[in-house]
Motif scaffolding. Structure first.
Motif, mmCIF file in Angstrom:
data_model
loop_
_atom_site.group_PDB
_atom_site.id
_atom_site.type_symbol
_atom_site.label_atom_id
_atom_site.label_comp_id
_atom_site.label_asym_id
_atom_site.label_seq_id
_atom_site.Cartn_x
_atom_site.Cartn_y
_atom_site.Cartn_z
ATOM 1 N N UNK A 16 0.881 -1.231 -0.078
ATOM 2 C CA UNK A 16 0.018 -0.106 -0.108
ATOM 3 C C UNK A 16 0.890 1.174 -0.175
ATOM 4 N N UNK A 17 2.004 1.138 0.758
ATOM 5 C CA UNK A 17 2.731 2.284 0.686
ATOM 6 C C UNK A 17 3.502 2.737 -0.704
ATOM 7 N N UNK A 18 3.947 1.523 -1.267
ATOM 8 C CA UNK A 18 4.437 1.579 -2.653
ATOM 9 C C UNK A 18 3.665 2.187 -3.509
ATOM 10 N N UNK A 19 2.270 1.612 -3.536
ATOM 11 C CA UNK A 19 1.257 2.247 -4.344
ATOM 12 C C UNK A 19 0.974 3.644 -4.259
ATOM 13 N N UNK A 20 0.932 4.256 -2.810
ATOM 14 C CA UNK A 20 0.699 5.671 -2.458
ATOM 15 C C UNK A 20 1.619 6.461 -3.219
ATOM 16 N N UNK A 21 2.919 5.824 -2.834
ATOM 17 C CA UNK A 21 4.120 6.634 -3.376
ATOM 18 C C UNK A 21 4.370 6.695 -4.958
ATOM 19 N N UNK A 22 4.068 5.791 -5.478
ATOM 20 C CA UNK A 22 3.874 5.527 -6.915
ATOM 21 C C UNK A 22 2.820 6.482 -7.692
ATOM 22 N N UNK A 23 1.691 6.544 -7.218
ATOM 23 C CA UNK A 23 0.504 7.216 -7.564
ATOM 24 C C UNK A 23 0.721 8.677 -7.519
ATOM 25 N N UNK A 24 1.227 9.114 -6.409
ATOM 26 C CA UNK A 24 1.329 10.434 -5.848
ATOM 27 C C UNK A 24 2.831 11.056 -6.420
ATOM 28 N N UNK A 25 3.778 10.188 -6.403
ATOM 29 C CA UNK A 25 5.059 10.808 -6.827
ATOM 30 C C UNK A 25 5.834 11.198 -5.744
ATOM 31 N N UNK A 26 5.451 11.166 -4.467
ATOM 32 C CA UNK A 26 6.170 11.464 -3.281
ATOM 33 C C UNK A 26 6.557 10.558 -2.224
ATOM 34 N N UNK A 27 7.427 10.691 -1.477
ATOM 35 C CA UNK A 27 7.900 9.777 -0.395
ATOM 36 C C UNK A 27 7.050 9.700 0.511
ATOM 37 N N UNK A 28 6.507 8.539 1.126
ATOM 38 C CA UNK A 28 5.291 8.411 2.143
ATOM 39 C C UNK A 28 5.710 9.017 3.480
ATOM 40 N N UNK A 29 6.994 8.930 3.929
ATOM 41 C CA UNK A 29 7.146 9.550 5.215
ATOM 42 C C UNK A 29 7.690 10.989 5.334
ATOM 43 N N UNK A 30 8.393 11.444 4.166
ATOM 44 C CA UNK A 30 9.025 12.883 4.138
ATOM 45 C C UNK A 30 7.955 13.929 3.006
ATOM 46 N N UNK A 31 7.287 13.400 2.286
ATOM 47 C CA UNK A 31 6.542 14.380 1.414
ATOM 48 C C UNK A 31 7.552 14.897 0.212
#
Length: 87
Positions: A16-31
């Motif tokens: 889920x974390x990878x999907x969010x990062x790839x969809x939004x193009x930003x690092x999950x923790x840092x933004x």
């Protein structure tokens, strides 16, 4: 707000974390925006996971036997012969 600020509690699973990062193009923790290399790394993790599940599913339906994994023709394997020489 990004990452753990949004979730508040248990962290989400890795896919889920990878999907969010790839969809939004930003690092999950840092933004911060992901570089092209980071995106490629995340895609390789996703594709590798899909391959692993596919292989596991195949062998769940087609289990290996001892005959499948034992080398049948030892003459062409380069194995040491009983007399001590290489065939």
């Amino acid at each position: 707000m990004y990452g753990r600020e949004i979730k508040r509690g248990n962290d989400i699973d890795e896919m889920s974390r990878l999907a969010i990062e790839l969809r939004e193009g930003v690092d999950y923790d840092t933004g911060r925006p992901l570089t092209d290399v980071e995106k490629a790394q995340r895609w390789s993790i996703v594709l590798s996971s899909i391959a692993q599940v596919s292989i596991a599913a195949y062998y769940a339906g087609h289990p290996l036997t001892v005959d499948d994994v034992v080398l049948k023709d030892k003459g062409t394997s380069g194995a040491v012969h009983e007399t001590g020489g290489i065939r």
